[in-house]
Every structure is written in C-alpha cells, then in structure tokens.
Write a protein that holds these residues in place. Structure first.
Motif, PDB file in Angstrom:
ATOM      1  N   VAL A  47       0.853  -1.181   0.000  1.00 52.61           N
ATOM      2  CA  VAL A  47       0.000   0.000   0.000  1.00 52.61           C
ATOM      3  C   VAL A  47       0.896   1.240   0.000  1.00 52.61           C
ATOM      4  O   VAL A  47       1.976   1.238   0.588  1.00 52.61           O
ATOM      5  CB  VAL A  47      -0.974   0.002   1.206  1.00 52.61           C
ATOM      6  CG1 VAL A  47      -0.238   0.076   2.528  1.00 52.61           C
ATOM      7  CG2 VAL A  47      -1.989   1.131   1.100  1.00 52.61           C
ATOM      8  N   ARG A  48       0.444   2.271  -0.667  1.00 52.67           N
ATOM      9  CA  ARG A  48       1.156   3.547  -0.679  1.00 52.67           C
ATOM     10  C   ARG A  48       0.410   4.503   0.233  1.00 52.67           C
ATOM     11  O   ARG A  48      -0.803   4.671   0.102  1.00 52.67           O
ATOM     12  CB  ARG A  48       1.219   4.102  -2.103  1.00 52.67           C
ATOM     13  CG  ARG A  48       2.141   5.281  -2.250  1.00 52.67           C
ATOM     14  CD  ARG A  48       2.331   5.651  -3.701  1.00 52.67           C
ATOM     15  NE  ARG A  48       3.338   6.695  -3.808  1.00 52.67           N
ATOM     16  CZ  ARG A  48       3.466   7.486  -4.844  1.00 52.67           C
ATOM     17  NH1 ARG A  48       2.653   7.356  -5.886  1.00 52.67           N
ATOM     18  NH2 ARG A  48       4.400   8.410  -4.855  1.00 52.67           N
ATOM     19  N   THR A  49       1.142   5.100   1.160  1.00 50.80           N
ATOM     20  CA  THR A  49       0.515   5.981   2.138  1.00 50.80           C
ATOM     21  C   THR A  49       1.123   7.371   2.095  1.00 50.80           C
ATOM     22  O   THR A  49       2.262   7.565   1.667  1.00 50.80           O
ATOM     23  CB  THR A  49       0.656   5.411   3.562  1.00 50.80           C
ATOM     24  OG1 THR A  49       2.041   5.247   3.858  1.00 50.80           O
ATOM     25  CG2 THR A  49      -0.051   4.081   3.710  1.00 50.80           C
ATOM     26  N   ALA A  50       0.352   8.329   2.553  1.00 50.20           N
ATOM     27  CA  ALA A  50       0.776   9.725   2.592  1.00 50.20           C
ATOM     28  C   ALA A  50       1.853   9.925   3.665  1.00 50.20           C
ATOM     29  O   ALA A  50       1.930   9.156   4.626  1.00 50.20           O
ATOM     30  CB  ALA A  50      -0.421  10.622   2.889  1.00 50.20           C
ATOM     31  N   PRO A  51       2.670  10.977   3.525  1.00 46.93           N
ATOM     32  CA  PRO A  51       3.720  11.238   4.508  1.00 46.93           C
ATOM     33  C   PRO A  51       3.199  11.778   5.847  1.00 46.93           C
ATOM     34  O   PRO A  51       3.964  11.907   6.792  1.00 46.93           O
ATOM     35  CB  PRO A  51       4.628  12.242   3.822  1.00 46.93           C
ATOM     36  CG  PRO A  51       3.813  12.861   2.759  1.00 46.93           C
ATOM     37  CD  PRO A  51       2.768  11.859   2.376  1.00 46.93           C
ATOM     38  N   ARG A  52       1.921  12.064   5.903  1.00 38.17           N
ATOM     39  CA  ARG A  52       1.283  12.458   7.165  1.00 38.17           C
ATOM     40  C   ARG A  52      -0.008  11.675   7.332  1.00 38.17           C
ATOM     41  O   ARG A  52      -0.780  11.529   6.382  1.00 38.17           O
ATOM     42  CB  ARG A  52       0.942  13.942   7.198  1.00 38.17           C
ATOM     43  CG  ARG A  52       2.107  14.828   7.414  1.00 38.17           C
ATOM     44  CD  ARG A  52       1.663  16.224   7.853  1.00 38.17           C
ATOM     45  NE  ARG A  52       2.822  17.076   7.919  1.00 38.17           N
ATOM     46  CZ  ARG A  52       3.636  17.158   8.975  1.00 38.17           C
ATOM     47  NH1 ARG A  52       3.388  16.437  10.043  1.00 38.17           N
ATOM     48  NH2 ARG A  52       4.674  17.943   8.954  1.00 38.17           N
ATOM     49  N   LEU A  53      -0.221  11.190   8.543  1.00 38.87           N
ATOM     50  CA  LEU A  53      -1.483  10.525   8.850  1.00 38.87           C
ATOM     51  C   LEU A  53      -2.583  11.579   8.966  1.00 38.87           C
ATOM     52  O   LEU A  53      -2.304  12.783   9.022  1.00 38.87           O
ATOM     53  CB  LEU A  53      -1.358   9.736  10.148  1.00 38.87           C
ATOM     54  CG  LEU A  53      -0.283   8.639  10.145  1.00 38.87           C
ATOM     55  CD1 LEU A  53      -0.199   7.969  11.509  1.00 38.87           C
ATOM     56  CD2 LEU A  53      -0.562   7.621   9.055  1.00 38.87           C
ATOM     57  N   GLU A  54      -3.798  11.128   9.046  1.00 36.77           N
ATOM     58  CA  GLU A  54      -4.940  12.028   9.101  1.00 36.77           C
ATOM     59  C   GLU A  54      -4.868  12.999  10.280  1.00 36.77           C
ATOM     60  O   GLU A  54      -5.349  14.126  10.208  1.00 36.77           O
ATOM     61  CB  GLU A  54      -6.250  11.229   9.161  1.00 36.77           C
ATOM     62  CG  GLU A  54      -6.573  10.479   7.881  1.00 36.77           C
ATOM     63  CD  GLU A  54      -5.885   9.125   7.736  1.00 36.77           C
ATOM     64  OE1 GLU A  54      -4.999   8.762   8.562  1.00 36.77           O
ATOM     65  OE2 GLU A  54      -6.219   8.410   6.774  1.00 36.77           O
ATOM     66  N   ASP A  55      -4.249  12.581  11.393  1.00 40.45           N
ATOM     67  CA  ASP A  55      -4.146  13.447  12.573  1.00 40.45           C
ATOM     68  C   ASP A  55      -2.929  14.374  12.520  1.00 40.45           C
ATOM     69  O   ASP A  55      -2.650  15.096  13.473  1.00 40.45           O
ATOM     70  CB  ASP A  55      -4.134  12.617  13.860  1.00 40.45           C
ATOM     71  CG  ASP A  55      -2.877  11.756  14.009  1.00 40.45           C
ATOM     72  OD1 ASP A  55      -1.983  11.792  13.126  1.00 40.45           O
ATOM     73  OD2 ASP A  55      -2.790  11.029  15.014  1.00 40.45           O
ATOM     74  N   GLY A  56      -2.172  14.336  11.397  1.00 41.47           N
ATOM     75  CA  GLY A  56      -1.013  15.200  11.240  1.00 41.47           C
ATOM     76  C   GLY A  56       0.317  14.568  11.615  1.00 41.47           C
ATOM     77  O   GLY A  56       1.380  15.148  11.391  1.00 41.47           O
ATOM     78  N   THR A  57       0.286  13.375  12.181  1.00 41.74           N
ATOM     79  CA  THR A  57       1.512  12.689  12.570  1.00 41.74           C
ATOM     80  C   THR A  57       2.333  12.331  11.332  1.00 41.74           C
ATOM     81  O   THR A  57       1.790  11.763  10.382  1.00 41.74           O
ATOM     82  CB  THR A  57       1.175  11.386  13.325  1.00 41.74           C
ATOM     83  OG1 THR A  57       0.377  11.703  14.461  1.00 41.74           O
ATOM     84  CG2 THR A  57       2.435  10.651  13.757  1.00 41.74           C
ATOM     85  N   PRO A  58       3.637  12.642  11.328  1.00 40.59           N
ATOM     86  CA  PRO A  58       4.473  12.246  10.196  1.00 40.59           C
ATOM     87  C   PRO A  58       4.554  10.725  10.105  1.00 40.59           C
ATOM     88  O   PRO A  58       4.610  10.036  11.124  1.00 40.59           O
ATOM     89  CB  PRO A  58       5.847  12.828  10.527  1.00 40.59           C
ATOM     90  CG  PRO A  58       5.653  13.739  11.666  1.00 40.59           C
ATOM     91  CD  PRO A  58       4.381  13.383  12.344  1.00 40.59           C
ATOM     92  N   PRO A  60       6.803   8.057   7.900  1.00 37.67           N
ATOM     93  CA  PRO A  60       7.843   7.904   6.881  1.00 37.67           C
ATOM     94  C   PRO A  60       7.683   6.713   5.941  1.00 37.67           C
ATOM     95  O   PRO A  60       8.139   6.752   4.815  1.00 37.67           O
ATOM     96  CB  PRO A  60       9.126   7.767   7.705  1.00 37.67           C
ATOM     97  CG  PRO A  60       8.686   7.281   9.032  1.00 37.67           C
ATOM     98  CD  PRO A  60       7.304   7.834   9.246  1.00 37.67           C
ATOM     99  N   THR A  61       7.008   5.662   6.373  1.00 40.75           N
ATOM    100  CA  THR A  61       6.927   4.443   5.562  1.00 40.75           C
ATOM    101  C   THR A  61       5.805   4.596   4.547  1.00 40.75           C
ATOM    102  O   THR A  61       4.666   4.250   4.803  1.00 40.75           O
ATOM    103  CB  THR A  61       6.707   3.210   6.457  1.00 40.75           C
ATOM    104  OG1 THR A  61       7.700   3.199   7.466  1.00 40.75           O
ATOM    105  CG2 THR A  61       6.807   1.929   5.643  1.00 40.75           C
ATOM    106  N   ALA A 125      13.089   4.673   4.955  1.00 35.58           N
ATOM    107  CA  ALA A 125      12.490   3.523   5.635  1.00 35.58           C
ATOM    108  C   ALA A 125      13.498   2.384   5.647  1.00 35.58           C
ATOM    109  O   ALA A 125      14.448   2.363   4.874  1.00 35.58           O
ATOM    110  CB  ALA A 125      11.213   3.093   4.921  1.00 35.58           C
ATOM    111  N   GLY A 126      13.280   1.444   6.512  1.00 35.30           N
ATOM    112  CA  GLY A 126      14.074   0.232   6.517  1.00 35.30           C
ATOM    113  C   GLY A 126      15.517   0.392   6.937  1.00 35.30           C
ATOM    114  O   GLY A 126      16.328  -0.486   6.719  1.00 35.30           O
ATOM    115  N   GLY A 127      15.870   1.546   7.531  1.00 39.78           N
ATOM    116  CA  GLY A 127      17.239   1.783   7.957  1.00 39.78           C
ATOM    117  C   GLY A 127      18.101   2.463   6.905  1.00 39.78           C
ATOM    118  O   GLY A 127      19.268   2.769   7.157  1.00 39.78           O
TER     119      GLY A 127
END
Length: 176
Positions: A47-58, A60-61, A125-127
C-alpha cells in the motif's frame, strides 16, 4: 524534487482493498493513497501511504507491505539475523552501499510526490541508507518500484522466490 516515472503497478485503492488490508494486518490502514503492488490474485501486496497521517503525525513508511505470507517470511529472516549481516555488508561492499543510498534517495523523492513532512524530510524507511533495519519496508519499495531499485530487497526477495513481475500468489483465500 526528482521527477520519477510512475509506479509501474500502482492502482486505486477500493473499499474492498481497505477491507482486505484490515484482514491482512488486523487493523485499519491509515493515510492510504493507492495500492502500489498487488498479488497475482488481485489482493493488495503493498500500500502507498501519505507522509502524514490524518491526525497530522508524520509517517515515513510510504510503501507498506501488507501481503501476509511475505510479511511472515521476512519476519523469519529478520529473526535469523539477516539484517545485521546486510548492515555489515553495506560497510564492506561499496557497490551494494551505493545502490542502497540510491534506493534511499528514490524513496524520499517518491514520498515527496505525495507531500512533505519536514520532521521526516531525510528519513526514508528500513534503515536506509546506512543500515538494514526493516526488510518489510525494503520489500515494499522493491515490489512497488520493480527490480533494480533496492539491491538489498532484490536479493532478499530473490531468495524467497518473490522477485518476479507477477508476484506468484500464495494467499490462502485467493482473489477477492
């Protein structure tokens, strides 16, 4: 920002995909943008996700592995110490380290296509780019982007027989 070709396997995420990922992961996926790769049966694999969650939390993955059988196999490899082995190889093998650095830079550019989060600007991501920390994130990138992008993930996926363009289905429930 670096201009990248579109992800070769990307498709829209449907309500059915969200339900399947909930089943795969045991929780709802947040900040879903699309399905970056599917299993041969059609179920979400990455799945491809945005760099910020809906609540504004960054977050990175931005390429997140969801395919249960592959997640399990990668967890087994991680438990066996393969990440430390690869991290050691990164310090000893110049070509591997250079390819891994390019994968890191590409990951950052790919995430920036979706937006920015200053707090994670240089965190991929992943180190990446200096150690191997999470095979799941690395495999997500390799499966979404295709072979030749992340040399560590390519090697791991080849060892599991999961590196082909069709991503052979090993799902227990088949297509949905």
């Amino acid at each position: 920002m670096t201009q990248l070709d579109p992800l070769p396997f990307e498709s829209p995420a449907t309500e059915t995909d969200l339900a399947v990922m909930r089943e795969q992961l045991g929780r709802d996926m947040r900040a879903v943008v699309s399905i970056a790769r599917r299993c041969a049966c059609g179920r979400p694999a990455v799945v491809r996700t945005a760099p910020r969650l809906e609540d504004g939390t960054p977050f990175p993955t931005s390429l997140y592995l969801t395919l249960p059988w592959l997640t399990l196999e990668l967890s087994r490899l991680e438990a066996g110490g393969i990440m430390a082995e690869f991290s050691d190889r990164l310090t000893a093998e110049e070509e591997l380290a250079a390819g891994y650095l390019r994968a890191h830079e590409r990951y950052l550019a790919r995430r920036e296509e979706l937006g920015t989060a200053e707090e994670i600007r240089d965190v991929s991501a992943g180190g990446m780019p200096v150690r191997v920390k999470c095979l799941h994130a690395l495999a997500g990138q390799a499966l979404a982007e295709g072979p030749g992008i992340n040399p560590v993930a390519d090697e791991v996926l080849a060892g599991l027989g999961a590196d082909d363009q069709q991503l052979v289905c090993r799902c227990e429930q088949g297509a949905r």
